[in-house]
Motif scaffolding. Structure first.
Motif, mmCIF file in Angstrom:
data_model
loop_
_atom_site.group_PDB
_atom_site.id
_atom_site.type_symbol
_atom_site.label_atom_id
_atom_site.label_comp_id
_atom_site.label_asym_id
_atom_site.label_seq_id
_atom_site.Cartn_x
_atom_site.Cartn_y
_atom_site.Cartn_z
ATOM 1 N N LEU A 85 7.834 0.998 -0.185
ATOM 2 C CA LEU A 85 8.840 0.470 -1.082
ATOM 3 C C LEU A 85 9.071 1.461 -2.497
ATOM 4 O O LEU A 85 9.689 1.188 -3.404
ATOM 5 C CB LEU A 85 8.681 -1.040 -1.683
ATOM 6 N N ASN A 86 8.091 2.527 -2.446
ATOM 7 C CA ASN A 86 8.071 3.382 -3.502
ATOM 8 C C ASN A 86 7.687 2.541 -5.097
ATOM 9 O O ASN A 86 8.368 2.793 -5.810
ATOM 10 C CB ASN A 86 9.167 4.282 -3.551
ATOM 11 N N LEU A 87 7.107 1.330 -4.864
ATOM 12 C CA LEU A 87 6.747 0.490 -5.774
ATOM 13 C C LEU A 87 5.978 1.454 -7.116
ATOM 14 O O LEU A 87 5.440 2.755 -6.784
ATOM 15 C CB LEU A 87 6.203 -0.543 -5.614
ATOM 16 N N TYR A 88 5.793 1.032 -8.286
ATOM 17 C CA TYR A 88 4.966 1.661 -9.261
ATOM 18 C C TYR A 88 3.583 1.589 -9.201
ATOM 19 O O TYR A 88 3.187 0.688 -9.065
ATOM 20 C CB TYR A 88 5.774 1.369 -10.690
ATOM 21 N N GLY A 89 2.891 2.730 -9.301
ATOM 22 C CA GLY A 89 1.481 2.849 -9.164
ATOM 23 C C GLY A 89 0.870 2.171 -8.095
ATOM 24 O O GLY A 89 -0.291 1.438 -8.002
ATOM 25 N N ALA A 90 1.500 2.679 -6.694
ATOM 26 C CA ALA A 90 1.019 2.007 -5.246
ATOM 27 C C ALA A 90 -0.695 2.355 -5.352
ATOM 28 O O ALA A 90 -0.819 3.540 -5.455
ATOM 29 C CB ALA A 90 1.850 2.558 -4.365
ATOM 30 N N GLY A 91 -1.307 1.201 -5.017
ATOM 31 C CA GLY A 91 -2.769 1.512 -4.788
ATOM 32 C C GLY A 91 -3.529 1.896 -6.179
ATOM 33 O O GLY A 91 -4.585 2.245 -6.121
ATOM 34 N N GLN A 92 -3.081 1.434 -7.468
ATOM 35 C CA GLN A 92 -3.499 1.831 -8.569
ATOM 36 C C GLN A 92 -4.822 1.721 -8.703
ATOM 37 O O GLN A 92 -5.757 2.452 -9.343
ATOM 38 C CB GLN A 92 -2.908 1.025 -9.845
ATOM 39 N N ASP A 93 -5.393 0.365 -8.533
ATOM 40 C CA ASP A 93 -6.748 -0.083 -8.648
ATOM 41 C C ASP A 93 -7.831 0.140 -7.145
ATOM 42 O O ASP A 93 -8.962 -0.171 -7.351
ATOM 43 C CB ASP A 93 -6.844 -1.864 -8.852
ATOM 44 N N ILE A 94 -7.204 0.852 -6.477
ATOM 45 C CA ILE A 94 -8.011 1.399 -5.276
ATOM 46 C C ILE A 94 -8.724 2.833 -5.503
ATOM 47 O O ILE A 94 -8.058 3.866 -5.180
ATOM 48 C CB ILE A 94 -7.345 1.267 -4.023
ATOM 49 N N LEU A 95 -9.871 2.730 -6.128
ATOM 50 C CA LEU A 95 -10.372 3.982 -6.685
ATOM 51 C C LEU A 95 -11.249 4.565 -5.972
ATOM 52 O O LEU A 95 -11.437 5.903 -5.983
ATOM 53 C CB LEU A 95 -11.059 3.740 -8.189
ATOM 54 N N ALA A 96 -11.692 4.106 -5.032
ATOM 55 C CA ALA A 96 -12.607 4.756 -3.832
ATOM 56 C C ALA A 96 -11.712 4.978 -2.451
ATOM 57 O O ALA A 96 -10.694 4.102 -2.065
ATOM 58 C CB ALA A 96 -13.488 3.608 -3.575
ATOM 59 N N ASP A 97 -12.225 5.733 -1.829
ATOM 60 C CA ASP A 97 -11.371 6.144 -0.558
ATOM 61 C C ASP A 97 -11.633 5.417 0.584
ATOM 62 O O ASP A 97 -11.039 5.029 1.477
ATOM 63 C CB ASP A 97 -11.917 7.523 0.086
#
Ligand code: F6R
Ligand code: MG
Ligand code: MG
Length: 362
Positions: A85-97
Motif C-alpha cells: 500500500l506504499n504506507l509510510y515507513g514500511a518495516g520501520q522497526d525491522i532493523l535486522a535482515d
C-alpha cells in the motif's frame, strides 16, 4: 505458569506516522489465528498510533524462541502489507535482515511476564506511542510506591510491606534492585533520570513473580542514531495484594512530560486516550497512551476493556492539551526540544560536523 508476551513494532504508518492501516491489523489476525490453541493460548492484535502490539498468552515461558519468531513473522507480514500500500515507513522497526532467536535488539519492543494465575487475574496492558521506555518510570513509581496514589500501600496489609523495583541502566546494561519504602530516595535519584534508568520490573516483596514488566530497549542507543522512538509497552497485574485497577490508572490522571513527539526530539505531555483516539496527528502527537484491561482465565484473554475511555480522564486530556500548547510555543528551544545529549542520536552530529570550522577559540 502462564506467560503473557506483548511484542510491538512500527511496521508502517497510515497516514504518515499517525496510525496503522486496517489491512495490517487484518494480516496480523490471519497469521496469529491458526496458532490459537496450539502455540498460543490466546492473543489480541492492538495498536496505538503507528505501532502494532501483539498481546499473546502461552505456556512457553519468557523469551521463547517460538513465540518471538511468531511475532517476527507477523511483523514481516504487516510490513508486506505496508509495502503493497506504499504506507509510510514500511518495516520501520525491522532493523535486522533475519530472525536470530529473540526479537530483542532486532527492532520490535517486548514486555513479558510469567506467573501462576490467581483465582481471578486482572491485567492491564499499556501501549504508548511517540515516547520512550522511561515514560513509565513516574507512573510505575506512583502505582507501587506513592501512598497518595495507591492508598492500598497504607490500608491493605498485603501491600503494606511495599514492592521491589528492578532498574535497568540503559547505558551500562546492568540492573539494580531497590525496595520501597526504605530505598525510596535512592530509587528516585535514578528513575528521575528516565533517559538512562528505566524500571524494568516490579516484584512484590519476597516473590519472583512480577506485578509489572515493561519494554526497555532504546533503539537509538543500539543504532547510535535516530531510528524512531521506542514507543514502549507495559503489563501490570492488579488487585488482591497488588494495586487496584483504579490505583494503576490513577497516575495517568495527572499528565507528565515525556520525551518523543515530533521527530522523537521533543518534550510533550503523555495524554491518556481511548483506543479510538490513539491516533497522534497534531505535530505528530502529542504522545499518547492506551490502557487495555483483561481478565485472564486459564490463559484466555477476556477483554479488552478500553480503560481510558472514561470521562473521568477528560480533565487529564484537557491538561495535556494545555501543556501541549505551552510546550509548542517554545518552538525549537529547550525544554520543548530535547537537551543536547539526547540530540546526539539525531542529525545533530552531522550538522555539527558541517559547521565545525565556524567555531574559533576565544
Ligand atoms: C516520531 C515520528 C515522527 C517522525 C516525523 C518525521 O516518533 O515517528 O514524528 O519523526 O514525522 O518523519 P520522517 O523523517 O520519516 O519524514
Ligand atoms: Mg512510524
Ligand atoms: Mg510509533
Amino acid at each position: 505458569m502462564v506467560t503473557i508476551s506483548v511484542i510491538k513494532a512500527d511496521t508502517g504508518g497510515f497516514v504518515g506516522h499517525t496510525s496503522v492501516h486496517p489491512d495490517m491489523l487484518g494480516r496480523a489476525e490471519d497469521l496469529l489465528s491458526p496458532q490459537r490453541g496450539s502455540l498460543l493460548i490466546d492473543y489480541r492484535v492492538a495498536h496505538v498510533g503507528d505501532d502494532i502490539a501483539l498481546i499473546m498468552t502461552h505456556t512457553r515461558g519468557l523469551e521463547s524462541e517460538d513465540i518471538h519468531r511468531l511475532a517476527w513473522d507477523v511483523f514481516q507480514g504487516t510490513t508486506a502489507v505496508a509495502k503493497e500500500l506504499n504506507l509510510y515507513g514500511a518495516g520501520q522497526d525491522i532493523l535486522a535482515d533475519s530472525f536470530s532467536g529473540t526479537v530483542k535488539g532486532l527492532g520490535p519492543g517486548c514486555a513479558e511476564m510469567s506467573f501462576e494465575e490467581r483465582a481471578s487475574e486482572p491485567v492491564i496492558v499499556f501501549l504508548a506511542d511517540k515516547t520512550s521506555p522511561g515514560a513509565w518510570n513516574l507512573p510505575i513509581y506512583r502505582m507501587f510506591a506513592d501512598p497518595f496514589t495507591t492508598p492500598g500501600l497504607v490500608i491493605d496489609p498485603k501491600m503494606h510491606d511495599g514492592f521491589v523495583f528492578e532498574v535497568l541502566d540503559l547505558m551500562e546494561n546492568r540492573v539494580a534492585r531497590f525496595s520501597c519504602p526504605e530505598d525510596m530516595y535512592d530509587l528516585l535519584l535514578f528513575i528521575g533520570a528516565p533517559s538512562r534508568y528505566v524500571v524494568r520490573r516490579v516484584l512484590p516483596r519476597g516473590s519472583e513473580e512480577p506485578a509489572c514488566a515493561t519494554s526497555t530497549q532504546r533503539l537509538s542507543l543500539i543504532a547510535g542514531r535516530y531510528v524512531g522512538k521506542d514507543d514502549p509497552v507495559m503489563i501490570v497485574r492488579c488487585q488482591s495484594g497488588l494495586p487496584a485497577v483504579g490505583e494503576v490508572l490513577e497516575p495517568f490522571a495527572r499528565p507528565m512530560l515525556v520525551t518523543g513527539w515530533m521527530r522523537g526530539s521533543h518534550y510533550g505531555p503523555l495524554m491518556p486516550v481511548s483506543v479510538d483516539d490513539a491516533t497522534p496527528s497534531r505535530f505528530d502527537g502529542p504522545p499518547r497512551v492506551v490502557a487495555l484491561g483483561f481478565q485472564i482465565a486459564a490463559g484466555k484473554l477476556i477483554g479488552p476493556r478500553d480503560l481510558f475511555a472514561d470521562p473521568a480522564f477528560d480533565p487529564a486530556r484537557r491538561t495535556a492539551l494545555e501543556l501541549a500548547d505551552t510546550m509548542r510555543s517554545l518552538g525549537p528551544f529547550e525544554p520543548h526540544r530535547l537537551p543536547l545529549d539526547e540530540m546526539e542520536y539525531t542529525t545533530m552530529p552531522e550538522v555539527l560536523k558541517r559547521v565545525e570550522k565556524r567555531f574559533t577559540s576565544v
